[in-house]
Design an enzyme around this catalytic site. Sequence first.
Site, mmCIF file in Angstrom:
data_model
loop_
_atom_site.group_PDB
_atom_site.id
_atom_site.type_symbol
_atom_site.label_atom_id
_atom_site.label_comp_id
_atom_site.label_asym_id
_atom_site.label_seq_id
_atom_site.Cartn_x
_atom_site.Cartn_y
_atom_site.Cartn_z
ATOM 1 N N HIS A 18 0.738 -1.203 -0.017
ATOM 2 C CA HIS A 18 -0.048 -0.101 -0.051
ATOM 3 C C HIS A 18 0.907 1.356 -0.131
ATOM 4 O O HIS A 18 0.614 2.133 -0.718
ATOM 5 C CB HIS A 18 -0.694 0.164 1.375
ATOM 6 C CG HIS A 18 -2.119 -1.115 1.611
ATOM 7 N ND1 HIS A 18 -1.900 -1.955 2.519
ATOM 8 C CD2 HIS A 18 -2.966 -1.436 0.716
ATOM 9 C CE1 HIS A 18 -2.895 -2.707 2.234
ATOM 10 N NE2 HIS A 18 -3.523 -2.735 1.377
ATOM 11 N N LYS A 42 -18.413 -6.741 10.422
ATOM 12 C CA LYS A 42 -17.110 -7.474 9.913
ATOM 13 C C LYS A 42 -16.033 -7.421 11.239
ATOM 14 O O LYS A 42 -15.828 -6.354 11.568
ATOM 15 C CB LYS A 42 -16.644 -7.080 8.698
ATOM 16 C CG LYS A 42 -16.594 -8.125 7.685
ATOM 17 C CD LYS A 42 -16.339 -7.653 5.994
ATOM 18 C CE LYS A 42 -15.002 -8.212 5.624
ATOM 19 N NZ LYS A 42 -14.597 -7.642 4.424
ATOM 20 N N ARG A 91 -2.155 -5.922 -8.453
ATOM 21 C CA ARG A 91 -0.835 -6.760 -8.283
ATOM 22 C C ARG A 91 -0.948 -8.030 -9.068
ATOM 23 O O ARG A 91 0.085 -8.427 -9.648
ATOM 24 C CB ARG A 91 -1.186 -7.415 -6.685
ATOM 25 C CG ARG A 91 -0.770 -6.742 -5.582
ATOM 26 C CD ARG A 91 -1.224 -7.177 -4.393
ATOM 27 N NE ARG A 91 -2.798 -6.950 -4.387
ATOM 28 C CZ ARG A 91 -3.384 -7.270 -3.293
ATOM 29 N NH1 ARG A 91 -2.999 -7.838 -1.957
ATOM 30 N NH2 ARG A 91 -4.578 -7.268 -3.469
ATOM 31 N N SER A 129 -2.535 -7.978 3.071
ATOM 32 C CA SER A 129 -3.063 -7.912 4.301
ATOM 33 C C SER A 129 -3.480 -9.192 4.730
ATOM 34 O O SER A 129 -3.389 -9.542 6.032
ATOM 35 C CB SER A 129 -4.097 -6.873 4.743
ATOM 36 O OG SER A 129 -3.826 -5.594 4.274
HETATM 37 P P1 ADP Z 1 -9.438 -4.220 0.337
HETATM 38 O O1 ADP Z 1 -9.014 -5.853 0.008
HETATM 39 O O2 ADP Z 1 -10.358 -4.247 1.363
HETATM 40 O O3 ADP Z 1 -9.814 -3.545 -0.909
HETATM 41 P P2 ADP Z 1 -6.745 -3.662 0.790
HETATM 42 O O4 ADP Z 1 -6.311 -2.844 1.920
HETATM 43 O O5 ADP Z 1 -5.870 -4.963 0.539
HETATM 44 O O6 ADP Z 1 -8.265 -3.748 0.931
HETATM 45 O O7 ADP Z 1 -6.505 -3.067 -0.645
HETATM 46 C C1 ADP Z 1 -6.542 -1.684 -1.207
HETATM 47 C C2 ADP Z 1 -5.985 -1.256 -2.483
HETATM 48 O O8 ADP Z 1 -4.480 -1.653 -2.186
HETATM 49 C C3 ADP Z 1 -6.504 -2.150 -3.498
HETATM 50 O O9 ADP Z 1 -6.342 -1.497 -4.616
HETATM 51 C C4 ADP Z 1 -5.322 -3.406 -3.522
HETATM 52 O O10 ADP Z 1 -5.149 -3.856 -4.821
HETATM 53 C C5 ADP Z 1 -4.157 -2.519 -2.950
HETATM 54 N N1 ADP Z 1 -2.872 -3.397 -2.768
HETATM 55 C C6 ADP Z 1 -3.144 -4.106 -1.567
HETATM 56 N N2 ADP Z 1 -1.807 -4.831 -1.497
HETATM 57 C C7 ADP Z 1 -1.108 -4.312 -2.433
HETATM 58 C C8 ADP Z 1 0.346 -4.607 -2.809
HETATM 59 N N3 ADP Z 1 0.922 -5.471 -2.181
HETATM 60 N N4 ADP Z 1 0.739 -4.068 -3.775
HETATM 61 C C9 ADP Z 1 0.014 -3.034 -4.419
HETATM 62 N N5 ADP Z 1 -1.330 -2.518 -4.114
HETATM 63 C C10 ADP Z 1 -1.899 -3.433 -2.947
#
Ligand code: ADP
Length: 151
Positions: A18, A42, A91, A129
Amino acid sequence: MKRIAIFPGSFDPITKGHVDIISRAVSLFDEIIIAIGYNSAKKSMFTLEERISQIEATFSDLPSVSVQTYEGLTIEFCKKVNAKYILRGMRSEHDFEFERSIALMNTAMNNEIETIFLVSKAEYSTISSTIVRDIMRNGGDAKQFLPEALH
Ligand code: ADP
């Protein structure tokens, strides 16, 4: 007109993946609001307060990045904060399929909002995450996937 983007997600917890997307998007927007979406039904690993302080500590040196929380539709939150852009990280092709549907649905509901995708750097593209939470729950060390503020 200020170019305001929101970066929506659960951030349970925020990871280096992120952080990379947000840091690279800073030069594209006047303001980026990290929008922690929550659903009161949730269960999360970190409370909203914990996630807010982890994010604030991570971006303390970037004044154009801030954090807010919202419940409900992302496009409604965009309206509330006057954001025309939704920032997302990409990703894999799995993300692509999912993100494409959400982006099209959001545009169908409000065609003034554009979703902007940044492709994840190779070294961060396997971080999620969900996996980080699994590592932590099982007593593993997830530091290498997390920004300093969570070490
Ligand atoms: P959710 O699955 O609740 O949307 P996330 O917090 O995992 O929540 O994702 C938020 C954003 O961050 C999404 O666009 C996701 O693709 C992106 N994201 C999550 N992990 C990564 C990563 N390792 N590299 C790039 N983008 C990521």
